[in-house]
Design a protein around this motif. Structure first.
Motif, short mmCIF file in Angstrom:
data_model
loop_
_atom_site.label_atom_id
_atom_site.label_comp_id
_atom_site.label_asym_id
_atom_site.label_seq_id
_atom_site.Cartn_x
_atom_site.Cartn_y
_atom_site.Cartn_z
N THR A 151 0.70 -1.10 0.04
CA THR A 151 -0.34 0.26 0.26
C THR A 151 1.40 1.48 -0.32
O THR A 151 -0.51 2.51 -0.18
CB THR A 151 -1.03 -0.15 1.38
OG1 THR A 151 -0.57 -0.49 2.35
CG2 THR A 151 -1.88 -1.09 1.20
N MET A 152 1.93 1.05 0.15
CA MET A 152 2.90 2.82 0.03
C MET A 152 3.61 3.00 -1.20
O MET A 152 3.72 3.84 -1.83
CB MET A 152 4.68 2.24 0.42
CG MET A 152 4.05 2.38 2.01
SD MET A 152 6.31 1.66 2.86
CE MET A 152 6.59 3.84 2.58
N GLN B 14 1.36 3.90 -3.71
CA GLN B 14 1.95 5.64 -4.53
C GLN B 14 2.91 6.67 -3.65
O GLN B 14 3.23 7.77 -4.36
CB GLN B 14 0.40 6.03 -3.73
CG GLN B 14 0.43 7.55 -4.35
CD GLN B 14 -1.57 8.64 -3.84
OE1 GLN B 14 -1.87 7.83 -3.51
NE2 GLN B 14 -1.64 9.80 -4.56
N ALA B 15 3.00 6.13 -2.40
CA ALA B 15 4.47 7.50 -1.25
C ALA B 15 5.23 7.22 -2.40
O ALA B 15 6.42 8.13 -2.42
CB ALA B 15 4.12 6.51 -0.09
N MET C 180 5.48 9.79 -4.72
CA MET C 180 4.92 11.46 -4.46
C MET C 180 5.68 12.34 -4.61
O MET C 180 7.44 12.13 -3.92
CB MET C 180 4.45 11.60 -2.81
CG MET C 180 3.46 11.03 -2.32
SD MET C 180 1.52 11.51 -2.64
CE MET C 180 1.27 12.24 -1.65
N SER D 111 3.65 9.47 4.25
CA SER D 111 3.45 8.89 2.94
C SER D 111 3.45 10.14 1.72
O SER D 111 3.66 10.03 0.63
CB SER D 111 1.75 8.85 2.54
OG SER D 111 0.71 9.93 3.45
N LEU E 249 -3.99 8.29 1.57
CA LEU E 249 -3.11 6.93 1.60
C LEU E 249 -2.91 6.40 3.13
O LEU E 249 -2.58 5.33 3.62
CB LEU E 249 -1.79 7.69 1.78
CG LEU E 249 -1.25 7.84 -0.05
CD1 LEU E 249 -1.73 9.38 -0.44
CD2 LEU E 249 0.42 7.92 -0.23
N ASN F 112 -5.33 4.16 2.72
CA ASN F 112 -5.07 2.78 2.32
C ASN F 112 -3.79 1.89 3.26
O ASN F 112 -4.11 0.37 3.00
CB ASN F 112 -4.38 3.26 1.39
CG ASN F 112 -4.61 2.61 -0.01
OD1 ASN F 112 -5.59 1.41 -0.43
ND2 ASN F 112 -3.11 1.74 -0.79
#
Lengths: 325, 155
Positions: free
Chosen positions: A64-65, A67-68, A71, B26, B52, B55
């Motif tokens: 789930t990271m 997208q992190a 960024m 995040s 995030l 999520n």
């Protein structure tokens, strides 16, 4: 808004937004840092995630990271990423849709990410919605899809939807009991819209004033018609007489209005397409029932509702099943 | 483990620390996630959790339950009402389907997840997670039992 210094905001035309669909939102973007253990640890500590796969030698990043990693952070990705997406957001900003909130995130993880992985990404604008009215305010949903790669291999996909909106004047939660759309207690209750009465439908409204629901009947071929029209749709004759509806009917179809709220209307309410016993159909409100109890076929009976001093409307009261025609 | 089975719920206190740590963890520096004054100026009563973090919490809820061998394949969420400080996010889940995974000896479980707070539904979505086809043996070592039984490492 009479302040002459306030620019009048003009909503973008639908075609101005549609052209963005399919355009790139990022091309060959580069994650600022390779996948790394400190960021994984910070994430896991924040989330309270103690999955053993995310720590120690051979650790992988929490999927789930995804997208992190890509960024922009405080410094952003810089001008090399100023693509159609930024132009689209700027266009919406100028139109007054200045606020943004994320609404949807859909990620697929094709393989685990490990410390040292260098990520690149490409994104495309999938859709820009027509103007939508939401609880936060009116705005457009913008959906992007991002593909994330390591050394050219696709490792994950990331679909993201934001709402770019003009904040409503009073977005704070309403006090209990105050339903959306109702006038404030201190202000006068807004009036329901008035019908537009012209020479083609004046006879209908005269009937309503007299407590009658009048259906037009062609003087030449006897076809019944509703709503009122200047000529017969079957034979074309402009001559007509009227028939007084018995008032019996059934629900042919209906919708329950929850949103958006309009002044003078208290949602939820039922808008029914009523088939009269005479065979023609009329759209009006259904009363005397909980909205969720209405069914197609529900028998109804005509009533006249005095909405306010200047407005009387034909409406239909739902009858218990088995009643009516 | 079959469709219709409910997962044990998980309650996550929505503290200011969680919201800010999640946002910075995040790399999301939008001011509405850490600066209450800026959030109020934008019409929000307070800072609120970023997507995030939601999520990440949904992913954690699923792997906490399915254990050390669980691997997330897909997380798909939709946000509803915001998570403000002082609230509690109550996550619940129900197994939708269990199918063979692409990898031999594993199956792909699809779980419908809902997260409620005092304002209503904060998040709804589905998660697909890969787990070993057989139940883990009760023995010691990695892979034994759900995460909830791990000794409490402070978060």
């Amino acid at each position: 808004m009479s302040d002459p210094t306030t620019p009048r905001l003009r909503p973008p035309r639908p075609e101005d937004l549609k052209v963005f669909e399919g355009l790139p939102a990022a091309v060959s973007g580069r994650a600022k840092d390779p996948v790394n253990a400190p960021m994984i640890r910070h994430w896991c500590e924040a989330m309270g995630d103690r999955h053993p796969a995310y720590t120690g030698p051979g650790a992988v990043a929490p999927p789930t990271m995804l997208q992190a990693w890509i960024m922009g952070g405080l410094s952003g990705h810089g001008p090399r990423d100023a693509h159609a997406y930024d132009r689209l957001l700027a266009l919406l900003d100028r139109a007054g849709y200045t606020a943004v909130v994320a609404t949807d995130c859909e990620q697929e993880y094709l393989r685990p990410l490990r410390p040292g992985d260098e990520l690149t990404f490409d994104a495309v604008i999938e859709t820009v919605s027509p103007l939508k009215r939401t609880r936060l305010g009116a705005g457009h949903f913008v959906t992007t899809r991002t593909e994330i790669r390591t050394a050219g291999d696709l490792v994950g996909t990331h679909r993201f939807r934001i709402l770019k909106y003009a904040p409503a004047a009073h977005p704070a939660p309403r006090p209990e009991g105050a339903a959306a759309g109702r006038s404030s207690p201190e202000g006068p209750r807004p009036e329901r819209p008035r019908p537009v009465i012209n020479r083609d439908n004046a006879g209908f409204w005269a009937g309503v004033a007299a407590g009658e629901l009048l259906i037009q009947r062609c003087a030449a071929c006897a076809e019944l018609r509703f709503p009122w029209l200047p000529g017969c749709g079957r034979c074309g004759s402009p001559d007509w007489t009227t028939v007084r509806a018995s008032g019996a009917g059934r629900v042919f179809s209906y919708v329950i209005m929850h949103h958006p709220p309009f002044p003078a209307f208290d949602p939820p309410y039922v808008v029914g397409l009523i088939e009269l016993a005479e065979g023609v159909r009329i759209i009006s409100n259904l009363i005397g029932t909980e909205p969720d109890r209405v069914r197609i076929g529900t028998p109804v009976e005509l009533e006249f509702l005095q909405v306010d001093a200047g407005l009387r409307l034909p409406v239909f009261r739902a009858l218990p099943d088995g009643a009516g025609a | 483990m079959r469709p219709g089975d409910e997962l044990p719920p998980l309650s996550v206190p929505v503290t200011r620390t969680l919201i800010v740590a999640g946002a910075l963890g995040s790399r999301d520096f939008q001011d509405v996630h850490h600066d209450a004054e800026a959030a109020r100026a934008k019409g929000s009563p307070d800072i609120f959790m970023n997507i995030l973090t939601t999520n990440g919490l949904v992913g954690r809820y699923i792997t906490d339950h399915f254990g050390a061998e669980a691997t997330l394949l897909k997380v798909s969420i939709r946000l509803g009402v915001p998570n403000y400080p002082g609230d509690v996010l109550a996550l619940s889940g129900r197994i939708v389907s269990v199918n063979p995974d692409r990898v031999a000896g594993r199956c792909a479980v699809e779980v419908a997840v809902t997260g409620m707070n005092r304002l209503g539904r904060h998040v709804s979505g589905t998660v697909r997670v890969s787990v070993p086809a057989e139940e883990p043996s009760g023995g010691p070592g990695a892979g034994a039992g759900p995460m909830g039984t791990f000794p409490g490492a402070g978060a």
